[in-house]
Write a protein that holds these residues in place. Structure first.
Motif, PDB file in Angstrom:
ATOM      1  N   GLU A 103       0.892   3.935  -2.792  1.00  0.00           N
ATOM      2  CA  GLU A 103       0.424   5.038  -2.384  1.00  0.00           C
ATOM      3  C   GLU A 103       1.519   6.384  -2.969  1.00  0.00           C
ATOM      4  N   LEU A 104       2.932   5.974  -3.018  1.00  0.00           N
ATOM      5  CA  LEU A 104       3.810   6.864  -3.336  1.00  0.00           C
ATOM      6  C   LEU A 104       3.688   7.385  -5.016  1.00  0.00           C
ATOM      7  N   ALA A 105       3.675   6.198  -5.708  1.00  0.00           N
ATOM      8  CA  ALA A 105       3.126   6.471  -7.167  1.00  0.00           C
ATOM      9  C   ALA A 105       1.754   7.204  -7.414  1.00  0.00           C
ATOM     10  N   ALA A 106       0.725   7.122  -6.507  1.00  0.00           N
ATOM     11  CA  ALA A 106      -0.601   7.562  -6.915  1.00  0.00           C
ATOM     12  C   ALA A 106      -0.474   9.206  -6.248  1.00  0.00           C
ATOM     13  N   THR A 107       0.503   9.294  -5.371  1.00  0.00           N
ATOM     14  CA  THR A 107       0.442  10.664  -4.881  1.00  0.00           C
ATOM     15  C   THR A 107       1.306  11.499  -5.963  1.00  0.00           C
ATOM     16  N   LEU A 108       2.506  10.829  -6.507  1.00  0.00           N
ATOM     17  CA  LEU A 108       3.271  11.610  -7.589  1.00  0.00           C
ATOM     18  C   LEU A 108       2.251  11.824  -8.504  1.00  0.00           C
ATOM     19  N   ASP A 115      19.307   1.439 -13.282  1.00  0.00           N
ATOM     20  CA  ASP A 115      18.497   0.849 -14.110  1.00  0.00           C
ATOM     21  C   ASP A 115      17.067   0.248 -13.442  1.00  0.00           C
ATOM     22  N   HIS A 116      16.914   0.558 -12.196  1.00  0.00           N
ATOM     23  CA  HIS A 116      15.868  -0.001 -11.505  1.00  0.00           C
ATOM     24  C   HIS A 116      14.693   0.940 -11.407  1.00  0.00           C
ATOM     25  N   GLY A 117      13.491   0.755 -11.852  1.00  0.00           N
ATOM     26  CA  GLY A 117      12.490   1.536 -11.609  1.00  0.00           C
ATOM     27  C   GLY A 117      11.265   1.091 -10.851  1.00  0.00           C
ATOM     28  N   PHE A 118      10.142   1.591 -11.154  1.00  0.00           N
ATOM     29  CA  PHE A 118       9.221   1.246 -10.104  1.00  0.00           C
ATOM     30  C   PHE A 118       8.519  -0.159 -10.226  1.00  0.00           C
ATOM     31  N   ALA A 119       8.787  -0.811 -11.361  1.00  0.00           N
ATOM     32  CA  ALA A 119       8.417  -2.286 -11.466  1.00  0.00           C
ATOM     33  C   ALA A 119       9.037  -3.035 -10.718  1.00  0.00           C
ATOM     34  N   GLU A 120      10.637  -2.714 -10.715  1.00  0.00           N
ATOM     35  CA  GLU A 120      11.411  -3.462  -9.767  1.00  0.00           C
ATOM     36  C   GLU A 120      10.959  -3.124  -8.173  1.00  0.00           C
ATOM     37  N   LEU A 121      10.836  -1.856  -7.827  1.00  0.00           N
ATOM     38  CA  LEU A 121      10.368  -1.428  -6.601  1.00  0.00           C
ATOM     39  C   LEU A 121       9.206  -2.724  -6.051  1.00  0.00           C
ATOM     40  N   ILE A 122       8.365  -2.725  -6.904  1.00  0.00           N
ATOM     41  CA  ILE A 122       7.241  -3.525  -6.591  1.00  0.00           C
ATOM     42  C   ILE A 122       7.494  -4.875  -6.397  1.00  0.00           C
ATOM     43  N   ASP A 150       0.836  -1.243  -0.063  1.00  0.00           N
ATOM     44  CA  ASP A 150      -0.060  -0.083   0.004  1.00  0.00           C
ATOM     45  C   ASP A 150       0.823   1.043   0.148  1.00  0.00           C
ATOM     46  N   TRP A 151       2.073   1.134   0.868  1.00  0.00           N
ATOM     47  CA  TRP A 151       2.765   2.431   0.731  1.00  0.00           C
ATOM     48  C   TRP A 151       3.563   2.590  -0.440  1.00  0.00           C
ATOM     49  N   ALA A 152       3.862   1.566  -1.199  1.00  0.00           N
ATOM     50  CA  ALA A 152       4.658   2.004  -2.483  1.00  0.00           C
ATOM     51  C   ALA A 152       3.420   2.414  -3.681  1.00  0.00           C
ATOM     52  N   MET A 162      -4.023   0.530  -9.452  1.00  0.00           N
ATOM     53  CA  MET A 162      -2.632   0.094  -9.274  1.00  0.00           C
ATOM     54  C   MET A 162      -2.557  -1.460  -9.010  1.00  0.00           C
ATOM     55  N   VAL A 163      -3.157  -2.014  -7.931  1.00  0.00           N
ATOM     56  CA  VAL A 163      -3.220  -3.284  -7.932  1.00  0.00           C
ATOM     57  C   VAL A 163      -3.416  -4.138  -9.276  1.00  0.00           C
ATOM     58  N   ALA A 164      -4.346  -3.654 -10.008  1.00  0.00           N
ATOM     59  CA  ALA A 164      -4.483  -4.642 -11.193  1.00  0.00           C
ATOM     60  C   ALA A 164      -3.131  -4.388 -12.227  1.00  0.00           C
ATOM     61  N   ARG A 165      -2.339  -3.652 -11.982  1.00  0.00           N
ATOM     62  CA  ARG A 165      -1.118  -3.792 -12.896  1.00  0.00           C
ATOM     63  C   ARG A 165      -0.087  -4.704 -11.991  1.00  0.00           C
ATOM     64  N   ILE A 166      -0.513  -5.133 -10.881  1.00  0.00           N
ATOM     65  CA  ILE A 166       0.922  -5.706 -10.211  1.00  0.00           C
ATOM     66  C   ILE A 166       1.372  -6.847 -10.909  1.00  0.00           C
TER      67      ILE A 166
END
Length: 538
Positions: free
Chosen positions: A324-329, A388-395, A320-322, A342-346
Motif C-alpha cells: 500500500e505504501l508503494a501504491a499510494t506513492l 543500496d536497499h530498495g523496495f524489492a529488498e523491503l518486500i 499489505d502495508w508495504a 503488486m502481489v503478482a510482482r512479489i
C-alpha cells in the motif's frame, strides 16, 4: 426421481468475509457464497483508537444473505441439505440480553482496550494457575480479558447482558435459538483443556466469579446437532428442522480442514493470512506449556486431541502495508496500481534480491503482538538498511520476517515440525513457501482445500449426522487426498536463515523495552493535538 439429500453447508463467519460453502458428503466443494463483513476501528465516543467493534444484527443479516446467495448457486439446496455447521472468528465478546438482543456492538479480537487489565491480571499470583488450566496466555483479544476489563470500566454492559457469546455462538443462536458455545473457545478462555469444561480456578483468576451466569452451555457439534429454527429458515431459505452443528473456533477448523491431524507424527499446520496461526496436534498429556505463559491450547473435535497454538497478530497485513505504501506513492503521481498487480510482482522481487540482509519484525498491528510473546505496545521494525536497499529488498525483508515469526512461534512449542501443512492466501506464493520451508528447515505441503475453515466445520456436521463413523474416517476422505507433494527446504537458505533468526530474536529483545516509551510519546502527541483542536475557534 428427486434430487439426493447430499449436501452439507459450512459457514465461516470471518473477520473480513462471511462465507457459506456447499460440500457433498465426500468432501467435494460444490459452490460458495460470500458477503463482505463490516467492522469499525476506533471509538469516537470514548476517544480511543484501540477499539474494534462489530454490529451483531448486521452480522446475522450478512450470514443469512450468504446462505441465500448459496441457494441461488445450488439448485434445490434446501431440499438437498442434510446439515449445516458454523465456525467464526475467535476471541472477542458478543453480549446479548434476556430477549436475545445485542447489548451494544461486539468487541472483536482486534480490540485492545483491555490492555491495562491484562497487565494487572498478568501480575496476579493466580495467573499461572489460570494458564496451567487453559494452556492459553492472557491477552487483549480474549473474551475473559475483555469481560474482566468491562467489569472494571464498563459494568453497565455486563449488567444488561444475560449471555456472553463468541462470534460463531451468536450465529448459531440465530440459527437455532440455543444459547451455547463449543469446547474449544470455552476451555481456552474460561476452562481446562483436559476436561473441556469451565474451571472455577480460571474464572476466579479473572475476577469474574460473580459473572459466571453469563457463560453459556458447552456442546460438542461433532456429537450433537440442533434443528434450524423457523425464523432462521425463513431468513436463509433453508428448511426448518435441518440439523445444525456448532463448530469449533475458526483457527482449529481451518487447521482440521488443511491437515493438522492426519495421523502422521510431527506434522504441523500454519495458516498465513491476515494473521499467522501456527499449530501442531498433540495428545492433551503431551502439551508443552512454556515458561513465558503464552500461546493457546485449543481442543480438536477428537477424543483427547488438542492443538498447541501460537499466533502472530499480523502476518500478510505486514505485506499489505508495504504494498500500500508503494501504491499510494504511485497514485500521487497519477499511476494507479491494483493490489493484485503488486502481489503478482512479489516472486520477481524475491528472485532478484539477496536473502537474509535485513531484519524485519512483523508487529504492524495496532494491538501489538500475542505470539510467542504478549505485548500490546509491540510495533514493527526494520533493521540494517543502507542506501543500496530498495523496495524489492523491503518486500523480501517483510516476507522473511514472516518466516522468522513462524519459527519463533514453533520454537515456543518445542521442536520444529517434521512437516508443515500450509493454508491461507499466502500459500499460493512460491517465494513465501520457500521462505517458510527454509526458516523451519522442514518440508512444506500445501492443502488444495479452497475453504478449509468451512470444510472443517462441515466435517463436524458430517460426523454428527453419522455420515462417517468418526473424525479420522472423515479426514481420510476430506483432507488427506487434497495435500500436495512435499516441497523440501533449500539447504543454503536454511543455513542463512538460522543465522538470521539469531539476529531477529536478539534485536527484538533489545527493542522491547522501548515500545512502551514510544507508545507514551504517541499518546502525549494525540493529547496535545486534541487540546489544540479544542482551542481553535469553529
Amino acid at each position: 426421481m428427486g434430487r439426493p439429500c447430499d449436501i452439507i453447508i459450512g459457514i465461516d463467519a470471518g473477520t473480513s468475509v462471511i462465507k457459506a460453502v456447499a460440500f457433498d458428503l465426500q468432501g467435494t466443494q460444490l459452490a460458495s457464497s460470500a458477503v463482505r463483513n463490516r467492522y469499525q476501528m476506533g471509538d469516537a465516543a470514548s476517544g480511543t483508537n484501540r477499539a474494534a467493534t462489530q454490529n451483531l444484527a448486521q452480522t446475522w443479516a450478512d450470514c443469512a444473505s450468504a446462505l441465500r446467495g448459496l441457494g441461488d448457486k445450488v439448485e434445490g439446496l434446501a431440499a438437498r441439505c442434510v446439515a449445516l455447521s458454523v465456525t467464526g472468528q475467535g476471541d472477542g465478546t458478543w453480549l446479548i440480553d434476556a430477549a436475545g438482543e445485542a447489548v451494544g456492538d461486539a468487541w472483536l479480537w482486534l480490540d485492545a482496550r483491555a490492555a491495562p487489565t491484562v497487565e494487572t491480571l498478568s501480575q496476579s499470583p493466580q495467573n499461572r494457575a489460570r494458564f496451567e488450566a487453559t494452556g492459553t496466555g492472557l491477552n487483549t483479544c480474549q473474551q475473559g480479558a475483555q469481560m474482566a476489563h468491562m467489569d472494571r470500566h464498563h459494568r453497565d454492559l455486563l449488567d444488561r447482558a444475560t449471555t456472553a457469546f463468541h462470534c460463531k455462538d451468536w450465529v448459531f443462536f440465530n440459527l437455532t435459538g440455543l444459547r451455547a458455545t463449543d469446547p474449544s473457545e470455552a476451555s481456552f478462555t474460561f476452562g481446562d483443556f483436559r476436561t473441556r469444561q469451565y474451571s472455577d480456578t480460571v474464572i476466579e483468576a479473572l475476577g469474574l466469579a460473580h459473572r459466571r451466569a453469563l457463560l453459556p452451555e458447552i456442546i460438542d457439534g461433532s456429537r450433537r446437532t440442533v434443528p434450524l429454527c423457523p425464523r432462521a429458515a425463513l431468513a436463509s431459505g433453508l428448511r426448518a428442522g435441518t440439523p445444525v452443528s456448532l463448530g469449533y473456533v475458526d483457527m482449529v477448523m481451518t487447521a482440521l480442514g488443511a491437515g493438522v491431524h492426519t495421523g502422521d507424527a510431527g506434522t504441523a499446520c500454519s495458516t498465513v493470512g491476515s494473521t499467522g496461526v501456527h499449530m501442531r496436534a498433540v495428545h492433551a498429556d503431551q502439551v508443552h506449556l512454556n515458561a513465558a505463559g503464552t500461546g493457546y491450547v485449543i481442543c480438536l473435535p477428537a477424543p483427547d486431541l488438542v492443538t498447541q497454538v501460537q499466533t502472530n497478530m499480523a502476518a500478510t497485513l505486514n505485506l499489505d502495508w508495504a504494498l500500500e505504501l508503494a501504491a499510494t506513492l504511485l497514485a500521487e503521481f497519477g499511476t494507479q496500481v491494483t493490489h493484485a498487480q503488486m502481489v503478482a510482482r512479489i516472486d520477481d522481487w524475491m528472485a532478484r534480491t539477496t536473502p537474509a540482509q535485513l531484519v524485519y519484525h512483523p508487529y504492524i498491528s495496532k494491538a501489538g503482538e500475542r505470539g510467542p510473546f504478549i505485548d500490546a505496545e509491540a510495533r514493527a521494525s526494520l533493521i540494517g538498511l543502507s542506501s543500496d536497499h530498495g523496495f524489492a529488498e523491503l518486500i523480501r525483508a517483510v516476507i522473511e520476517g514472516l518466516g522468522m515469526a513462524a519459527r519463533d512461534c514453533y520454537s515456543a512449542m518445542g521442536a520444529m515440525p517434521r512437516e508443515l501443512r500450509l493454508t491461507g492466501g499466502a500459500a499460493r506464493s512460491n517465494a513465501l513457501r520457500g521462505v517458510l520451508a527454509a526458516s523451519l528447515n522442514t518440508p512444506v505441503r500445501v492443502s488444495q482445500r479452497a475453504e478449509a475453515g468451512a470444510a472443517g466445520c462441515a466435517m463436524m456436521a458430517a460426523v454428527a449426522i453419522g455420515a462417517y463413523g468418526d473424525m479420522d474416517a472423515c479426514i481420510a476422505q476430506w483432507v488427506t487426498p487434497l495435500l500436495g507433494a512435499p516441497e523440501a527446504p533449500d539447504p543454503t537458505l536454511t543455513r542463512r536463515y538460522s543465522q538470521l533468526f539469531d539476529s531477529y530474536t536478539r534485536s527484538r529483545d533489545a527493542l522491547a523495552p522501548h515500545w512502551g516509551g514510544l507508545a507514551q510519546l504517541r499518546a502525549n502527541t494525540r493529547r496535545t493535538r486534541d487540546v489544540l483542536q479544542k482551542d481553535i475557534p469553529q
